[in-house]
Motif scaffolding. Sequence first.
Motif, PDB file in Angstrom:
ATOM      1  N   PHE A   1       0.855  -1.186   0.000  1.00 62.82           N
ATOM      2  CA  PHE A   1       0.000   0.000   0.000  1.00 62.82           C
ATOM      3  C   PHE A   1       0.891   1.236   0.000  1.00 62.82           C
ATOM      4  O   PHE A   1       1.822   1.326   0.800  1.00 62.82           O
ATOM      5  N   SER A   2       0.580   2.209  -0.860  1.00 67.57           N
ATOM      6  CA  SER A   2       1.355   3.450  -0.927  1.00 67.57           C
ATOM      7  C   SER A   2       0.998   4.370   0.232  1.00 67.57           C
ATOM      8  O   SER A   2       0.081   4.084   1.010  1.00 67.57           O
ATOM      9  N   ASN A   3       1.701   5.483   0.311  1.00 69.80           N
ATOM     10  CA  ASN A   3       1.282   6.537   1.224  1.00 69.80           C
ATOM     11  C   ASN A   3      -0.059   7.074   0.754  1.00 69.80           C
ATOM     12  O   ASN A   3      -0.446   6.879  -0.412  1.00 69.80           O
TER      13      ASN A   3
ATOM     14  N   GLY B   1      -4.827  11.837  -1.305  1.00 72.29           N
ATOM     15  CA  GLY B   1      -6.238  12.197  -1.196  1.00 72.29           C
ATOM     16  C   GLY B   1      -6.942  11.224  -0.266  1.00 72.29           C
ATOM     17  O   GLY B   1      -6.538  11.050   0.880  1.00 72.29           O
ATOM     18  N   ASP B   2      -7.987  10.561  -0.759  1.00 75.51           N
ATOM     19  CA  ASP B   2      -8.720   9.561   0.022  1.00 75.51           C
ATOM     20  C   ASP B   2      -8.304   8.132  -0.328  1.00 75.51           C
ATOM     21  O   ASP B   2      -9.023   7.185  -0.010  1.00 75.51           O
ATOM     22  N   ASN B   3      -7.176   7.978  -1.016  1.00 73.07           N
ATOM     23  CA  ASN B   3      -6.771   6.659  -1.512  1.00 73.07           C
ATOM     24  C   ASN B   3      -5.340   6.314  -1.135  1.00 73.07           C
ATOM     25  O   ASN B   3      -4.538   7.189  -0.830  1.00 73.07           O
TER      26      ASN B   3
ATOM     27  N   GLY C   1       3.251  -1.330 -10.032  1.00 74.24           N
ATOM     28  CA  GLY C   1       1.960  -0.763  -9.693  1.00 74.24           C
ATOM     29  C   GLY C   1       1.841   0.670 -10.158  1.00 74.24           C
ATOM     30  O   GLY C   1       2.768   1.211 -10.738  1.00 74.24           O
ATOM     31  N   PRO C   2       0.685   1.244  -9.979  1.00 73.22           N
ATOM     32  CA  PRO C   2      -0.404   0.678  -9.197  1.00 73.22           C
ATOM     33  C   PRO C   2      -1.209  -0.363  -9.970  1.00 73.22           C
ATOM     34  O   PRO C   2      -1.470  -0.213 -11.148  1.00 73.22           O
TER      35      PRO C   2
ATOM     36  N   ILE D   1      -9.929   4.761   1.282  1.00 76.99           N
ATOM     37  CA  ILE D   1      -9.830   4.885   2.734  1.00 76.99           C
ATOM     38  C   ILE D   1     -11.191   5.032   3.420  1.00 76.99           C
ATOM     39  O   ILE D   1     -11.455   4.327   4.396  1.00 76.99           O
ATOM     40  N   PRO D   2     -12.094   5.901   2.930  1.00 79.64           N
ATOM     41  CA  PRO D   2     -13.382   6.032   3.631  1.00 79.64           C
ATOM     42  C   PRO D   2     -14.191   4.737   3.717  1.00 79.64           C
ATOM     43  O   PRO D   2     -14.767   4.420   4.755  1.00 79.64           O
ATOM     44  N   SER D   3     -14.218   3.951   2.635  1.00 79.67           N
ATOM     45  CA  SER D   3     -15.017   2.713   2.636  1.00 79.67           C
ATOM     46  C   SER D   3     -14.220   1.509   3.134  1.00 79.67           C
ATOM     47  O   SER D   3     -14.801   0.463   3.394  1.00 79.67           O
TER      48      SER D   3
END
Length: 120
Positions: free
Chosen positions: A80-82, A85-87, A98-99, A105-107
């Motif tokens: 998983f990257s840093n 935004g929300d991802n 990748g990616p 992140i929210p869900s």
Amino acid sequence: MPDCSENYESEISEGKNLRNVKCKYCTSVILTPSTACFTSFEFQLPLIKQSKISELNPETENVSLFWAVSDMFTFQNVGFSNTVGDNKYLSCADCEAGPIGYHDIPSKISYVALSRVHHC
């Protein structure tokens, strides 16, 4: 090279991945059979190979077919990257290609693009 399918309809059984999902570059297993759900929607995913000019403004492509994974511990070999935004973007944990998808992140759901992996 293993016999890998690009015919996505044949990879779905009862809404889940029928076979292993592997990295296109090093063939590490990312998901084992029946661990992800098929979903379809449009998302702008950065290209795997970027030109040097695009560092500040990455080139993207519209991707619409995904394996959805609700528990990050379902993955076999994913990094998983840093946060962006929300991802967080997903990569192969073995070769770092990748990616191959992203984590919302929210869900708390991760999405692996079918076009960025092999099904073997």
